[in-house]
Design a protein around this motif. Structure first.
Motif, mmCIF file in Angstrom:
data_model
loop_
_atom_site.group_PDB
_atom_site.id
_atom_site.type_symbol
_atom_site.label_atom_id
_atom_site.label_comp_id
_atom_site.label_asym_id
_atom_site.label_seq_id
_atom_site.Cartn_x
_atom_site.Cartn_y
_atom_site.Cartn_z
ATOM 1 N N MET A 246 -9.115 -0.918 -8.890
ATOM 2 C CA MET A 246 -7.962 -0.232 -8.326
ATOM 3 C C MET A 246 -7.215 -1.181 -7.392
ATOM 4 O O MET A 246 -7.786 -2.141 -6.885
ATOM 5 N N LEU A 247 -5.944 -0.875 -7.183
ATOM 6 C CA LEU A 247 -5.144 -1.675 -6.270
ATOM 7 C C LEU A 247 -5.632 -1.491 -4.837
ATOM 8 O O LEU A 247 -6.097 -0.415 -4.460
ATOM 9 N N ASN A 248 -5.500 -2.535 -4.047
ATOM 10 C CA ASN A 248 -5.921 -2.472 -2.648
ATOM 11 C C ASN A 248 -4.777 -1.874 -1.832
ATOM 12 O O ASN A 248 -3.978 -2.585 -1.226
ATOM 13 N N LEU A 249 -4.720 -0.539 -1.831
ATOM 14 C CA LEU A 249 -3.677 0.184 -1.106
ATOM 15 C C LEU A 249 -4.338 1.067 -0.058
ATOM 16 O O LEU A 249 -5.141 1.938 -0.394
ATOM 17 N N SER A 250 -3.998 0.835 1.198
ATOM 18 C CA SER A 250 -4.536 1.650 2.291
ATOM 19 C C SER A 250 -3.391 2.460 2.881
ATOM 20 O O SER A 250 -2.809 2.099 3.914
ATOM 21 N N VAL A 251 -3.058 3.533 2.188
ATOM 22 C CA VAL A 251 -1.920 4.350 2.604
ATOM 23 C C VAL A 251 -2.313 5.819 2.516
ATOM 24 O O VAL A 251 -3.282 6.187 1.847
ATOM 25 N N THR A 252 -1.531 6.657 3.183
ATOM 26 C CA THR A 252 -1.767 8.093 3.117
ATOM 27 C C THR A 252 -1.161 8.653 1.832
ATOM 28 O O THR A 252 -0.406 7.978 1.128
ATOM 29 N N LYS A 253 -1.498 9.892 1.555
ATOM 30 C CA LYS A 253 -1.051 10.515 0.308
ATOM 31 C C LYS A 253 0.467 10.537 0.191
ATOM 32 O O LYS A 253 1.031 10.296 -0.880
ATOM 33 N N ASP A 254 1.146 10.817 1.304
ATOM 34 C CA ASP A 254 2.609 10.917 1.258
ATOM 35 C C ASP A 254 3.266 9.573 0.951
ATOM 36 O O ASP A 254 4.391 9.536 0.434
ATOM 37 N N ALA A 255 2.589 8.465 1.279
ATOM 38 C CA ALA A 255 3.179 7.139 1.060
ATOM 39 C C ALA A 255 2.683 6.487 -0.225
ATOM 40 O O ALA A 255 3.110 5.373 -0.551
ATOM 41 N N LEU A 256 1.793 7.171 -0.965
ATOM 42 C CA LEU A 256 1.169 6.539 -2.130
ATOM 43 C C LEU A 256 2.184 6.208 -3.220
ATOM 44 O O LEU A 256 2.174 5.100 -3.767
ATOM 45 N N ASP A 257 3.057 7.159 -3.553
ATOM 46 C CA ASP A 257 4.022 6.896 -4.627
ATOM 47 C C ASP A 257 4.914 5.712 -4.281
ATOM 48 O O ASP A 257 5.216 4.867 -5.137
ATOM 49 N N ARG A 258 5.335 5.646 -3.048
ATOM 50 C CA ARG A 258 6.188 4.521 -2.642
ATOM 51 C C ARG A 258 5.423 3.204 -2.711
ATOM 52 O O ARG A 258 5.952 2.187 -3.169
ATOM 53 N N ALA A 259 4.167 3.205 -2.273
ATOM 54 C CA ALA A 259 3.362 1.977 -2.308
ATOM 55 C C ALA A 259 3.147 1.511 -3.745
ATOM 56 O O ALA A 259 3.198 0.309 -4.036
ATOM 57 N N THR B 103 -7.716 -6.901 -4.702
ATOM 58 C CA THR B 103 -6.600 -7.233 -5.584
ATOM 59 C C THR B 103 -6.181 -8.666 -5.281
ATOM 60 O O THR B 103 -6.063 -9.046 -4.110
ATOM 61 N N TRP B 104 -5.968 -9.451 -6.334
ATOM 62 C CA TRP B 104 -5.646 -10.864 -6.163
ATOM 63 C C TRP B 104 -4.308 -11.193 -6.812
ATOM 64 O O TRP B 104 -3.994 -10.692 -7.891
ATOM 65 N N VAL B 105 -3.550 -12.036 -6.135
ATOM 66 C CA VAL B 105 -2.356 -12.637 -6.725
ATOM 67 C C VAL B 105 -2.751 -14.046 -7.150
ATOM 68 O O VAL B 105 -3.224 -14.837 -6.326
ATOM 69 N N LYS B 106 -2.570 -14.362 -8.422
ATOM 70 C CA LYS B 106 -3.008 -15.651 -8.948
ATOM 71 C C LYS B 106 -1.811 -16.488 -9.377
ATOM 72 O O LYS B 106 -0.962 -16.035 -10.140
#
Length: 250
Positions: A1-14, A41-44
């Protein structure tokens, strides 16, 4: 999964922001990799294989929690009940409240790293070009750092290899020289033993000897001299035999 540390309301935007960034970076020769096991999550950078950690997080405001009337009543019930019920549980009342702000941060890399935040005037979506350019510069910096680290490791490896070669060569040379000295000393000792045996034989002959027993002794002495002499390849059935082991008690 993507490394996203956001709340539910900000998930779609992230997620939308990540998708836009992935597409923009792919055009510049980058790819995204997900390590589900490590949750990373890595950027290569495809040109060099350089990898950089990627994360999007949301700033959450922390404030001191103010006890609500309901929590105050629960706490009072606990104190009243705990007088006779020692198994009563203290109500769970948080010390802090956490309020989502919707402010997102993109972070790429670790040591070194770069961060881009929402600001009161602009959001990250309008600054993707800045983020992509920063990622490219960061990738070059990290690659240069990795190359320098690889060079230092190789130089250290060669230095250790050289050190081990020199110390081994020195130890071998010392051992060879000590063996040479030992052989020379044993050669001199063997010569002294032979000279002594010859002198002893002359003494015995002067008085009508040697007897059979004395002749055996002379042969034994000369055999020991030969055994000691490094230029004579002989072995001794007693001195070269394994040391006997003391028997155990049974």
């Amino acid at each position: 999964m993507l490394n996203l540390s956001v709340t539910k309301d900000a998930l779609d935007r992230a997620l939308a922001l990540t998708d836009a960034l992935i597409k923009a970076l792919e055009k510049e020769g980058f790819s995204f990799e997900i390590d589900a096991e490590k949750g990373a999550t890595w950027v290569k950078w495809l040109e060099t294989g350089t990898k950089m950690a990627f994360a999007i997080s949301e700033h959450v405001k922390r404030s001191v929690h103010v006890v609500t009337p309901a929590e105050e009543r629960a706490r009072k019930r606990y104190w009243d009940r705990s007088r006779w019920d020692h198994a009563a549980s203290y109500p769970s009342i948080p010390q802090h409240d956490y309020t989502p702000t919707g402010t997102l941060t993109i972070e790429v890399g670790r040591w070194p790293s770069r961060k881009w935040n929402d600001t009161p005037r602009t959001q990250l979506e309008s600054r993707l070009g800045e983020v992509v350019g920063g990622v490219i510069v960061l990738a070059r910096d990290i690659h240069a750092k990795e190359q320098e680290e690889a060079r230092r490791k190789e130089a250290y490896r060669l230095a250790v290899e050289r050190y081990e070669f020199l110390t081994t060569r020195h130890a071998d040379e010392v051992a060879r020289f000590e063996a040479l000295e030992a052989d020379a000393a044993n050669w001199e000792r063997a010569a002294k033993l032979r000279a002594f045996a010859d002198a002893k034989e002359r003494q015995l002959r002067a008085v009508g000897g040697p007897s059979a027993e004395q002749a055996d002794w002379l042969a034994w002495a000369r055999a020991k001299a030969d055994w000691l002499d490094p230029l004579v390849l002989v072995s001794d059935v007693i001195l070269d035999a394994p040391e006997p082991k003391r028997p155990g008690y049974w």
